[in-house]
Design an enzyme around this catalytic site. Structure first.
Site, PDB file in Angstrom:
ATOM      1  N   SER A 209       6.413  26.387  -3.444  1.00 49.51           N
ATOM      2  CA  SER A 209       5.371  26.852  -4.360  1.00 49.51           C
ATOM      3  C   SER A 209       4.586  27.979  -3.700  1.00 49.51           C
ATOM      4  O   SER A 209       5.063  28.587  -2.728  1.00 49.51           O
ATOM      5  CB  SER A 209       4.458  25.678  -4.733  1.00 49.51           C
ATOM      6  OG  SER A 209       3.583  26.038  -5.766  1.00 49.51           O
ATOM      7  N   ASN A 210       3.412  28.288  -4.185  1.00 50.11           N
ATOM      8  CA  ASN A 210       2.588  29.343  -3.587  1.00 50.11           C
ATOM      9  C   ASN A 210       1.113  28.944  -3.671  1.00 50.11           C
ATOM     10  O   ASN A 210       0.777  27.879  -4.171  1.00 50.11           O
ATOM     11  CB  ASN A 210       2.852  30.687  -4.277  1.00 50.11           C
ATOM     12  CG  ASN A 210       2.583  30.618  -5.752  1.00 50.11           C
ATOM     13  OD1 ASN A 210       1.460  30.388  -6.177  1.00 50.11           O
ATOM     14  ND2 ASN A 210       3.631  30.790  -6.554  1.00 50.11           N
ATOM     15  N   HIS A 211       0.239  29.843  -3.178  1.00 49.82           N
ATOM     16  CA  HIS A 211      -1.183  29.497  -3.027  1.00 49.82           C
ATOM     17  C   HIS A 211      -2.012  29.699  -4.291  1.00 49.82           C
ATOM     18  O   HIS A 211      -3.235  29.602  -4.229  1.00 49.82           O
ATOM     19  CB  HIS A 211      -1.803  30.329  -1.911  1.00 49.82           C
ATOM     20  CG  HIS A 211      -1.333  29.939  -0.545  1.00 49.82           C
ATOM     21  ND1 HIS A 211      -1.552  28.691  -0.031  1.00 49.82           N
ATOM     22  CD2 HIS A 211      -0.646  30.622   0.396  1.00 49.82           C
ATOM     23  CE1 HIS A 211      -1.029  28.628   1.182  1.00 49.82           C
ATOM     24  NE2 HIS A 211      -0.469  29.787   1.459  1.00 49.82           N
ATOM     25  N   SER A 212      -1.407  30.033  -5.407  1.00 46.70           N
ATOM     26  CA  SER A 212      -2.204  30.291  -6.612  1.00 46.70           C
ATOM     27  C   SER A 212      -3.048  29.056  -6.964  1.00 46.70           C
ATOM     28  O   SER A 212      -2.541  27.934  -7.031  1.00 46.70           O
ATOM     29  CB  SER A 212      -1.281  30.632  -7.781  1.00 46.70           C
ATOM     30  OG  SER A 212      -2.037  30.670  -8.969  1.00 46.70           O
ATOM     31  N   ALA A 277       1.434  32.698 -11.217  1.00 49.94           N
ATOM     32  CA  ALA A 277       2.185  33.171 -10.049  1.00 49.94           C
ATOM     33  C   ALA A 277       3.511  32.415 -10.058  1.00 49.94           C
ATOM     34  O   ALA A 277       3.634  31.334  -9.483  1.00 49.94           O
ATOM     35  CB  ALA A 277       1.402  32.887  -8.775  1.00 49.94           C
TER      36      ALA A 277
END
Ligand code: CTP
Length: 402
Positions: A209-212, A277
């Site tokens: 995943s990502n930091h959004s 994101a």
């Protein structure tokens, strides 16, 4: 008479700034609003109900119970009656109750029942205003969609000088008028917002995943809601506290799920904002059992995810407006403008990772917005709520509306 016919509940809480509520009431009534005042018990120490009842031309409400007969003030009806619930001044104490859903008096019960937009004007001493607990409560209620009228700087009742003074009644009136003017401008528009990160599963317990955080997308969703739109949200997993009842809300995990949900809605939307994101790649296979560690290296084959904005951009019909986001680390403007064409956006919002005050988990952002016409606008570092308002104002300027 900008507020003619508008029904406003004015909440007054225990703060020295409560004396300004009298002037505020007068200004609201003069502008044409119907004003119903609810006071907290501690507000009674600062200003008399007689003053406020006379100025508002209605009895002031304080306790749940009207009199000893057991008749009660119906907070649910009050919450449904109002077009706006304005609390000025809001003390640190009532703010904390709003942020945490406490409901020990008529004012806080009405807050929980209100379906209308809420505006709050804090007033407290400068150190209280800077305390992390107060700051957290302010950003919490802002994330519920409440409009925070920031305290002003100046001389305070304590004799100290700094930020904490309630916004002046004239400025509050101007904000209320602007708010009502704006609340109309996306009336009946159907808006889709993709937001948050996506999670691409590797096995039953792990994902990429990502930091959004979803904060920017949620701020945009709240702005549309406050400006009268019918808001559809397709959100990846986020940790924010949201009153989902205000939206047509769908939670999804992967890019594929986000695409499927958005694709189903796209045809009936007027505006689509692609704030998510989305992971560009996903593991080619999802292991059906938890992947066990071994002594050797582990590698995954990744396959390209569907590009939601690109695919829905191909389906865009005349009268539909698409807004994209770009997060760039080099050649920012050129890359962002390139995406405007590639993904058939009408507007693109560029976040630069290089700018301080802008980024995934922060409450502030700094953006550059490019219109298809070639016009562009840049913001300062502002709260994500202010940036969201700017984005909506820019959407109004797109030629599609003219
Ligand atoms: N987007 C999307 N679906 C994807 C990837 C991106 O809907 N699979 C949307 C984002 O929500 C955003 C815009 O497309 O509005 C730009 O996303 P970005 O990841 O910056 O662009 P990419 O085209 O993926 O380009 P790159 O990764 O090379 O920067």
């Amino acid at each position: 008479m900008d507020l003619k016919g508008k029904k406003i509940i004015l909440g007054v809480t225990g703060s020295i700034a409560a004396y300004k509520s009298a002037h505020l009431t007068r200004l609201l009534v003069k502008a044409g609003a119907e004003v119903q005042i609810i006071m907290s018990a501690s507000a009674l120490d600062f200003i008399t109900p007689l003053t406020l009842a006379t100025l508002s031309k209605r009895p002031v409400l304080v306790p749940f119970q009207k009199d000893e007969t057991g008749e009660w003030n119906n907070h649910v009806e009050l919450g449904l009656w109002a077009d706006l619930f304005l609390v000025a001044p809001i003390s640190a104490n009532t703010l904390s109750k709003f942020a945490n859903g406490l409901c020990d008096n008529l004012l806080t019960a009405t807050y929980l029942s209100a379906r209308c937009p809420v505006m709050i004007a804090p007033a407290m001493d400068l150190d209280m205003y800077q305390h992390p607990a107060v700051k957290q409560n302010l950003s919490k209620v802002a994330s519920f969609g409440n409009v925070v009228l920031d305290a002003e700087s100046g001389e305070l009742a304590s004799g100290l000088s700094g930020q904490g003074r309630m916004m002046e009644p004239e400025t509050i009136l101007a904000s209320v008028e602007k708010f009502f003017k704006k609340t109309q401008d996306f009336q009946d528009k159907k808006v889709l917002i993709t937001m948050g990160p996506t999670q691409e599963a590797l096995d039953p317990v792990r994902f990429i995943s990502n930091h959004s955080s979803g904060k920017m997308g949620l701020a945009i969703a709240n702005s549309f809601l406050n400006r009268g739109a019918d808001v559809y949200v397709v959100s990846g997993p986020i940790a924010l506290k949201v009153n989902k009842n205000h939206f047509h809300w769908q939670d999804v995990k992967s890019a594929k799920e986000m695409y499927e949900a958005s694709h189903k809605l796209h045809g009936m939307m007027d505006i689509c904002v692609f704030a998510a994101a989305v992971a560009d790649y996903a593991p080619a296979e999802i292991a059906s059992e938890k992947i066990k560690k071994s002594d050797s290296e582990l590698s995954f084959r990744m396959v390209k995810n569907v590009d939601i904005a690109l695919e829905l951009g191909k389906l865009k019909q005349p009268g539909q407006l698409h807004v994209g986001f770009a997060l760039e680390t080099e050649n920012e403007s050129e890359n962002a403008k390139g995406k405007l064409d590639k993904k058939n956006f009408d507007l693109i919002v560029l976040n630069s990772m290089k700018e301080s005050g802008a980024g995934f988990q922060l409450d502030t952002n700094r953006v550059h917005i490019f219109q298809r016409s070639g016009k562009s606008v840049s913001s300062d570092v502002e709260s994500k709520d202010t940036i969201a308002e700017l984005i909506l104002d820019q959407i109004k300027l797109a030629p599609i509306w003219v």
